[in-house]
Design an enzyme around this catalytic site. Structure first.
Site, mmCIF file in Angstrom:
data_model
loop_
_atom_site.group_PDB
_atom_site.id
_atom_site.type_symbol
_atom_site.label_atom_id
_atom_site.label_comp_id
_atom_site.label_asym_id
_atom_site.label_seq_id
_atom_site.Cartn_x
_atom_site.Cartn_y
_atom_site.Cartn_z
ATOM 1 N N THR A 170 1.321 3.495 1.927
ATOM 2 C CA THR A 170 1.730 3.842 3.393
ATOM 3 C C THR A 170 3.072 3.149 3.772
ATOM 4 O OG1 THR A 170 0.276 2.624 4.491
ATOM 5 C CG2 THR A 170 -0.366 4.707 4.159
ATOM 6 N N LYS A 171 3.421 2.070 2.814
ATOM 7 C CA LYS A 171 4.320 1.201 3.271
ATOM 8 C C LYS A 171 5.603 1.375 2.561
ATOM 9 C CE LYS A 171 1.421 -1.506 5.481
ATOM 10 N NZ LYS A 171 0.308 -0.858 5.220
ATOM 11 N N ASN A 172 6.854 0.930 3.076
ATOM 12 C CA ASN A 172 8.181 1.418 2.672
ATOM 13 C C ASN A 172 8.416 1.087 1.083
ATOM 14 O OD1 ASN A 172 8.261 1.085 5.727
ATOM 15 N ND2 ASN A 172 10.276 0.555 5.506
ATOM 16 N N TYR A 173 7.777 0.092 0.714
ATOM 17 C CA TYR A 173 7.975 -0.345 -0.933
ATOM 18 C C TYR A 173 6.552 -0.417 -1.297
ATOM 19 C CZ TYR A 173 12.148 -1.548 1.610
ATOM 20 O OH TYR A 173 13.498 -1.383 2.189
ATOM 21 N N HIS A 232 0.769 -1.179 0.037
ATOM 22 C CA HIS A 232 -0.119 0.065 0.107
ATOM 23 C C HIS A 232 0.912 1.393 0.016
ATOM 24 C CE1 HIS A 232 -2.510 3.061 1.859
ATOM 25 N NE2 HIS A 232 -3.642 2.335 1.297
#
Length: 376
Positions: A180-183, A178
């Site tokens: 909002t995630k790091n990747y 998503h």
């Protein structure tokens, strides 16, 4: 306004997407999809990785693969996102929420052990903030009672426990991509399969219950309906974006870790003086700087701090409302034991801005603004 999050952009994603457009292969399990799954299988490593439209979809696949159904109980933390619970509630399972370790907000192994009954089918752990649960203790409980272990490692790509990648320790693991995630791939996820006996069925479930994956490999001359399933595929357009991110995984990780360390150092005095609490990283864990959070004295202080930060052009946010306190949580599950830390911790957490490429001056502004708040 300093945002809480900005989706990660390396800068060459558009070239990968243009390549997909030129090749006219948009649907799932294309060349970029394979590039991503090859990366997971090589770098983690794991037996098999499957890209999915979301971590939610990957969790739903774990419920199907472990054949959780009516009459079964699933143990999980109440302090998590709704997808962790929904995947199993959809199959008719009874949810058994348990308390967390206050130092990490991860599920507490002793509370898992106390919640096991003869109806327990699976344990779902959530690696909060990309910091590993106590997996040795959890796997020992699972092995003793012959239970499935599913790792909700939505926030955990590039994190490890005793040198093992999160998502590769239990029978199954899941990741989120998503924004909002790091990747990220905008929306997306992955199913990590560590038990080889589950691979063939997972491929069937992903392809609407058909053996199309065998057909695409030339193993059968036509494909047919073999099992229940759904369309658990990530489009090639999304996979192309993700492939670029994975190619630069170390660069992204190191950038986020620098920001995390800047927060830890800058807020160190407030943490040492116990004015606020900071994140705890157990010795056996290597984290991925998914988030930097602090805990305030109480919920009122949290609200005042978040408002003060907003007045100073900083977006900081709270996090999960415990699932057992929600209407659906009470309908589909029950909290087992005492809620000693879950609600208390959830009412005090403030997540600070942290994303790839955040300006060090902006981080300094966040730190100094928090210090001013507590000086007042």
């Amino acid at each position: 306004m300093i945002p809480f999050n900005q989706p990660c952009k390396i800068g060459t994603e558009i070239e990968a997407i243009q390549h997909v457009l030129a090749e006219n292969k948009f649907s799932g399990n294309g060349p970029f999809g394979k590039k991503c799954t090859d990366w997971f299988e090589r770098e983690l490593p794991c037996k098999r990785a499957i890209l999915t439209p979301s971590c939610t979809a990957a969790l739903e696949m774990t419920a199907l693969l472990t054949e959780v159904g009516e009459g079964d109980e699933v143990i999980l933390p109440s302090y998590t996102f709704v997808s962790t619970a929904n995947a199993f509630a959809l199959r008719g399972a009874s949810l058994r929420f348990v308390d967390v370790d206050p130092s990490t907000m991860n599920i507490a192994p002793d509370r898992i052990a106390a919640a096991v009954t003869d109806k327990t089918k699976a344990i779902v752990v959530v690696h909060y903030a990309g910091v590993a649960c106590d997996m040795d203790a959890i796997m020992e409980i699972a092995n003793e009672h012959r239970l499935w272990v599913i790792e909700d490692a939505a926030q955990g790509v590039m994190s490890t426990y005793k040198g093992k990648a999160l998502g590769t320790i239990g029978h199954l693991g899941t990741y989120s991509f998503h924004e909002t995630k790091n990747y990220t791939s905008g929306e997306g996820g992955a199913l990590i399969i560590n038990d080889p006996s589950l691979i063939e069925r997972a491929e069937i479930l992903q392809e609407k219950g058909t053996d199309r994956s065998k057909f695409m490999k030339g193993m059968v001359d036509k494909y047919t309906w073999r099992d229940i399933g759904s369309s658990y595929l990530l489009s090639e357009l999304n996979a192309a974006y993700l492939a670029v991110q994975l190619e630069h995984a170390e660069t992204i990780n190191n950038d986020r870790l620098r920001t995390w360390e800047q927060y830890a150092t800058g807020l160190g005095t407030l943490i040492e003086e116990r004015i606020i609490e900071g994140p705890h990283i157990p010795a056996d864990c290597k984290h991925n700087a998914h988030m930097f959070y602090i805990k305030t004295k109480d919920e009122q202080e949290r609200s005042e701090l978040i408002s003060y930060l907003k007045e100073n052009n900083i977006m900081a946010v709270s996090h999960y409302v415990p699932l057992h306190s929600a209407k659906a949580g009470q309908e589909f599950g029950k909290f087992i034991g005492k809620d000693q830390y879950t609600t208390l911790g959830s009412e005090r957490i403030v997540r600070l801005p942290l994303y790839y490429g955040i300006n060090t001056k902006d981080v300094s502004h966040v730190i100094e603004t928090i210090k001013l708040f507590y000086q007042k």
